[in-house]
Design a protein around this motif. Structure first.
Motif, PDB file in Angstrom:
ATOM      1  N   THR A 113     -12.684  40.229 -48.598  1.00  0.00           N
ATOM      2  CA  THR A 113     -12.729  39.772 -47.279  1.00  0.00           C
ATOM      3  C   THR A 113     -12.965  38.259 -47.312  1.00  0.00           C
ATOM      4  N   LEU A 114     -13.480  37.700 -48.214  1.00  0.00           N
ATOM      5  CA  LEU A 114     -13.476  35.895 -48.469  1.00  0.00           C
ATOM      6  C   LEU A 114     -11.958  35.464 -48.558  1.00  0.00           C
ATOM      7  N   LEU A 115     -11.298  36.114 -49.335  1.00  0.00           N
ATOM      8  CA  LEU A 115      -9.815  35.647 -49.680  1.00  0.00           C
ATOM      9  C   LEU A 115      -9.128  35.871 -48.629  1.00  0.00           C
ATOM     10  N   ALA A 116      -9.014  37.140 -47.881  1.00  0.00           N
ATOM     11  CA  ALA A 116      -8.203  37.479 -46.801  1.00  0.00           C
ATOM     12  C   ALA A 116      -8.387  36.335 -45.564  1.00  0.00           C
ATOM     13  N   LEU A 117      -9.643  36.125 -45.505  1.00  0.00           N
ATOM     14  CA  LEU A 117     -10.071  34.892 -44.450  1.00  0.00           C
ATOM     15  C   LEU A 117      -9.421  33.627 -44.872  1.00  0.00           C
ATOM     16  N   LEU A 118      -9.477  33.404 -46.232  1.00  0.00           N
ATOM     17  CA  LEU A 118      -8.610  32.265 -46.631  1.00  0.00           C
ATOM     18  C   LEU A 118      -7.214  32.163 -46.493  1.00  0.00           C
ATOM     19  N   VAL A 119      -6.722  33.294 -46.646  1.00  0.00           N
ATOM     20  CA  VAL A 119      -5.043  33.217 -46.392  1.00  0.00           C
ATOM     21  C   VAL A 119      -4.919  33.299 -44.929  1.00  0.00           C
ATOM     22  N   ALA A 120      -5.727  33.873 -43.907  1.00  0.00           N
ATOM     23  CA  ALA A 120      -5.778  33.760 -42.576  1.00  0.00           C
ATOM     24  C   ALA A 120      -5.836  32.257 -42.129  1.00  0.00           C
ATOM     25  N   ALA A 121      -6.975  31.553 -42.731  1.00  0.00           N
ATOM     26  CA  ALA A 121      -7.497  30.220 -42.423  1.00  0.00           C
ATOM     27  C   ALA A 121      -6.120  29.338 -42.389  1.00  0.00           C
TER      28      ALA A 121
END
Length: 388
Positions: free
Chosen positions: A157-165
């Motif tokens: 979840t955190l890494l996916a949010l970083l990619v989307a960020a």
């Protein structure tokens, strides 16, 4: 590590994971979710190779970028689908395929409008969203999940949010934000994609291994045909009640039951029909019990029933209720409707009992029921209730 090297590492990493999966499952039949996961990794490997060749002249940019991202979206989408399938959502394709199609179309439209800015925004947001779908699939098992399971949910979840960020910041702050420059954000997003590859890959393999271990542990205690406790598990459940029988208080009872003339079912209709009958009749028996009662399969068609805090008279009534339910519940098989009856031997657990003496007494009562014409409930000698 520069971006070009990172892309090459992503390609090789996904190819390695696909190979690891192949050999991991080589000796077994592949499930559909495993096959989907393998195809997903192969798609991602091809996509990262295409993106690695961007600007190298080997593959034209007009081909490598749109085709690479399109295949990448399909690969990540299939990876999320494999995870949804592993948690029992078999209809994921009805949602995933249109989502992947819309994602590819949206990216191509953005790429046609702006080859640099809009492409980065669309690619980051789509990849982040697809990886969040994988995290959502894993999160369905959060309540009963292991520490590994929960670690994967949080990390993905955190890494996916970083990619989307990255896509959000490029859209809102094209020049970066303070010390977070455009180049650094690109490196962080690429590193997040690399870590997602590892977590989704090896994490999936580790979770599969963990689930197999849990299932093996369960099968060591459960009869696979009837899903009832097996002999070992039943004796383990019986032990504390035998210890309690040595103290003053309400007694507990043991019932042994055997389905009458079951061999004729196998001989006349075949073993598959016999398995169906045994499974259905066991289910009929379970429906007559309280939550605290314990029904187990000892061997063949011989079952045992533990009735905690139940005296001989009440145990006889429970056995009679099960006997009547079995007799009134014919089983439909592919070849015939098969009626069954059962015989029961009932005894109370005594303070001086061992498992040998307890089961010997119950077995003698069961044998008396068989010899008395079958389809009967008989109490062991010393009980307070007469045979029904």
């Amino acid at each position: 590590m520069d971006i070009t090297t990172m892309l090459f590492a992503l390609a090789l990493g996904n190819l390695s994971l696909a190979a690891a999966l192949f050999f991991y499952e080589y000796e077994r039949g592949k499930s559909l979710s495993w096959s989907t996961w393998a195809i997903a990794k192969q798609c991602q490997a091809v996509a990262w190779l295409l993106l690695y060749f961007n600007g190298s002249g080997v593959v034209p940019d007009a081909v490598s970028i749109p085709l690479g991202y399109a295949v990448l979206f399909v690969g990540v989408g299939l990876e999320a689908g494999a995870l949804w399938e592993s948690v029992g959502r078999l209809a994921w394709r009805r949602i995933a395929y249109p989502v992947m199609g819309v994602s590819v179309a949206l990216f191509l439209a953005c790429y046609a409008i702006d080859e640099a800015g809009m492409r980065v925004v669309a690619g980051a947001l789509i990849l982040g969203g697809l990886h969040l779908a994988s995290a959502a699939a894993l999160a369905r098992g959060w309540r009963g999940g292991s520490m590994l399971h929960r670690f994967l949910v949080i990390s993905i979840t955190l890494l996916a949010l970083l990619v989307a960020a990255r896509g959000i910041l490029v859209l809102t702050m094209p020049e970066g934000w303070g010390w977070l420059s455009k180049g650094l954000l690109q490196v962080l997003a690429s590193a997040a994609l690399y870590l997602l590859m590892l977590l989704n890959g090896f994490g999936y393999l580790l979770l599969a291994r963990e689930h197999q271990r849990v299932e093996l542990d369960r099968l060591a205690l459960v009869d696979p045909l009837t899903d009832l406790p097996n002999r070992r598990s039943f004796f383990a459940a019986l032990a504390p009640w035998m210890a309690l029988a040595r103290r003053p208080g309400q007694p507990s009872s043991l019932v042994m039951l055997d389905f009458d003339q079951f061999k004729r079912v196998n001989d006349s209709y075949g073993h598959p029909a016999g398995d169906t009958v045994l499974r259905c009749v066991a289910e009929v028996c379970k429906r007559q019990l309280r939550d605290s009662d314990q029904l187990g399969r000892l061997v063949g068609v011989e079952f045992a029933l533990l009735l905690p805090r139940t005296g001989i008279d009440e145990a006889m009534l429970v056995a009679e209720r099960i006997r009547a339910a079995v007799e009134a519940s014919p089983v439909k098989t592919e070849r015939a409707m098969i009626s069954m009856t059962a015989s029961f031997g009932v005894t109370v657990i005594r303070p001086d009992d061992s498992t040998v003496s307890l089961f010997k007494r119950a077995d003698e009562a069961l044998r008396a029921a068989k010899q008395g014409g079958r389809n009967k409930v008989v109490a062991a000698p010393g009980g307070t209730a007469p045979p029904l």
